[in-house]
Design a protein around this motif. Structure first.
Motif, PDB file in Angstrom:
ATOM      1  N   GLY A  21      12.339 108.196  75.380  1.00 38.95           N
ATOM      2  CA  GLY A  21      13.093 109.220  76.084  1.00 38.95           C
ATOM      3  C   GLY A  21      13.404 110.425  75.229  1.00 38.95           C
ATOM      4  N   GLU A  22      14.248 111.303  75.774  1.00 38.25           N
ATOM      5  CA  GLU A  22      14.610 112.554  75.128  1.00 38.25           C
ATOM      6  C   GLU A  22      16.026 112.458  74.567  1.00 38.25           C
ATOM      7  N   VAL A  23      16.130 112.583  73.252  1.00 35.31           N
ATOM      8  CA  VAL A  23      17.423 112.513  72.571  1.00 35.31           C
ATOM      9  C   VAL A  23      18.355 113.579  73.140  1.00 35.31           C
ATOM     10  N   GLY A  24      19.585 113.152  73.429  1.00 36.35           N
ATOM     11  CA  GLY A  24      20.592 114.052  73.972  1.00 36.35           C
ATOM     12  C   GLY A  24      20.559 114.163  75.485  1.00 36.35           C
ATOM     13  N   ARG A  25      19.598 113.527  76.115  1.00 37.29           N
ATOM     14  CA  ARG A  25      19.484 113.592  77.578  1.00 37.29           C
ATOM     15  C   ARG A  25      19.449 112.191  78.191  1.00 37.29           C
ATOM     16  N   ALA A  26      18.382 111.461  77.937  1.00 30.49           N
ATOM     17  CA  ALA A  26      18.231 110.105  78.485  1.00 30.49           C
ATOM     18  C   ALA A  26      17.316 109.328  77.557  1.00 30.49           C
ATOM     19  N   VAL A  27      17.839 108.275  76.960  1.00 26.06           N
ATOM     20  CA  VAL A  27      17.073 107.469  76.014  1.00 26.06           C
ATOM     21  C   VAL A  27      17.276 105.987  76.299  1.00 26.06           C
ATOM     22  N   ALA A  28      16.407 105.190  75.723  1.00 26.76           N
ATOM     23  CA  ALA A  28      16.523 103.737  75.817  1.00 26.76           C
ATOM     24  C   ALA A  28      15.842 103.113  74.614  1.00 26.76           C
ATOM     25  N   CYS A  29      16.327 101.974  74.209  1.00 26.94           N
ATOM     26  CA  CYS A  29      15.690 101.191  73.164  1.00 26.94           C
ATOM     27  C   CYS A  29      14.714 100.253  73.852  1.00 26.94           C
ATOM     28  N   THR A  30      13.442 100.358  73.501  1.00 27.02           N
ATOM     29  CA  THR A  30      12.424  99.532  74.155  1.00 27.02           C
ATOM     30  C   THR A  30      12.466  98.080  73.699  1.00 27.02           C
ATOM     31  N   ILE A  31      13.229  97.793  72.652  1.00 23.25           N
ATOM     32  CA  ILE A  31      13.362  96.410  72.168  1.00 23.25           C
ATOM     33  C   ILE A  31      14.829  96.000  72.119  1.00 23.25           C
ATOM     34  N   TYR A  32      15.635  96.523  73.020  1.00 20.85           N
ATOM     35  CA  TYR A  32      17.092  96.354  72.958  1.00 20.85           C
ATOM     36  C   TYR A  32      17.515  94.907  72.703  1.00 20.85           C
ATOM     37  N   ASP A  33      16.978  93.955  73.440  1.00 21.73           N
ATOM     38  CA  ASP A  33      17.372  92.554  73.245  1.00 21.73           C
ATOM     39  C   ASP A  33      16.883  91.995  71.915  1.00 21.73           C
ATOM     40  N   ASN A  34      15.925  92.661  71.291  1.00 18.56           N
ATOM     41  CA  ASN A  34      15.364  92.206  70.018  1.00 18.56           C
ATOM     42  C   ASN A  34      15.565  93.221  68.897  1.00 18.56           C
ATOM     43  N   ARG A  35      16.557  94.095  69.048  1.00 21.80           N
ATOM     44  CA  ARG A  35      16.817  95.117  68.041  1.00 21.80           C
ATOM     45  C   ARG A  35      17.365  94.473  66.772  1.00 21.80           C
ATOM     46  N   PRO A  36      17.162  95.121  65.616  1.00 20.23           N
ATOM     47  CA  PRO A  36      17.626  94.546  64.350  1.00 20.23           C
ATOM     48  C   PRO A  36      19.146  94.632  64.186  1.00 20.23           C
ATOM     49  N   THR A  37      19.631  93.902  63.217  1.00 22.45           N
ATOM     50  CA  THR A  37      21.057  93.792  62.953  1.00 22.45           C
ATOM     51  C   THR A  37      21.777  95.134  62.802  1.00 22.45           C
ATOM     52  N   PRO A  38      21.249  96.113  62.043  1.00 26.05           N
ATOM     53  CA  PRO A  38      22.010  97.363  61.915  1.00 26.05           C
ATOM     54  C   PRO A  38      22.268  98.032  63.265  1.00 26.05           C
ATOM     55  N   CYS A  39      21.339  97.913  64.187  1.00 31.81           N
ATOM     56  CA  CYS A  39      21.517  98.509  65.515  1.00 31.81           C
ATOM     57  C   CYS A  39      22.565  97.742  66.317  1.00 31.81           C
ATOM     58  N   ARG A  40      22.619  96.454  66.132  1.00 28.81           N
ATOM     59  CA  ARG A  40      23.603  95.624  66.838  1.00 28.81           C
ATOM     60  C   ARG A  40      25.015  95.856  66.302  1.00 28.81           C
ATOM     61  N   GLU A  41      25.115  96.201  65.022  1.00 28.46           N
ATOM     62  CA  GLU A  41      26.415  96.277  64.366  1.00 28.46           C
ATOM     63  C   GLU A  41      27.011  97.673  64.306  1.00 28.46           C
ATOM     64  N   LEU A  42      26.277  98.705  64.687  1.00 24.64           N
ATOM     65  CA  LEU A  42      26.825 100.063  64.655  1.00 24.64           C
ATOM     66  C   LEU A  42      27.799 100.227  65.807  1.00 24.64           C
ATOM     67  N   PRO A  43      29.097 100.376  65.513  1.00 20.17           N
ATOM     68  CA  PRO A  43      30.075 100.480  66.597  1.00 20.17           C
ATOM     69  C   PRO A  43      30.183 101.907  67.136  1.00 20.17           C
ATOM     70  N   VAL A  44      29.988 102.064  68.428  1.00 17.83           N
ATOM     71  CA  VAL A  44      30.229 103.353  69.065  1.00 17.83           C
ATOM     72  C   VAL A  44      31.740 103.526  69.228  1.00 17.83           C
ATOM     73  N   TYR A  45      32.390 102.431  69.593  1.00 19.51           N
ATOM     74  CA  TYR A  45      33.851 102.404  69.730  1.00 19.51           C
ATOM     75  C   TYR A  45      34.403 101.292  68.853  1.00 19.51           C
TER      76      TYR A  45
END
Length: 119
Positions: A64-88
């Protein structure tokens, strides 16, 4: 918190950080889950997501386009740093680093979420 995920209209972190993690998270290791073909070796212990190791960065799993609409194509299998980055944070406060990165692409700061009080 709301069901709205602000990451789905942002994605800037996927173009800012080198996404490195322990090599055994790759699905070519027993118990691993990150698609190994989307990673590159950093050293004997670490891998990173392709596209995140050099500037300009863009994780190979980001669609997707950053800042508009994006998705992680491996969301359920994303690595630990992606799982642990807190948005809130647990108190409902937005991560200031997210707001800082969002500002670089013209997105507004994240709103604070007021958590329900216990009765």
């Amino acid at each position: 918190m709301s069901d709205h995920n602000p990451c789905m209209s942002c994605g800037i972190c996927c173009t800012h950080f080198r996404i490195s993690f322990y090599w055994a998270e790759g699905d070519d290791a027993p118990g691993g889950f990150v698609p190994a073909h989307m990673t590159e070796k950093l050293n004997g212990h670490l891998r990173c997501m392709q596209g995140s190791n050099s500037v300009p960065r863009r994780c190979s799993a980001l669609a997707g386009e950053v800042g508009r609409a994006v998705a992680c194509t491996i969301y359920d299998n994303r690595p630990t740093p992606c799982r642990e980055l807190p948005v809130y944070f647990d108190d409902g406060a937005p991560n200031p680093k997210c707001d800082e990165l969002r500002a670089t692409i013209g997105l507004p700061p994240l709103p604070r979420f007021d958590l329900p009080r216990a009765a």
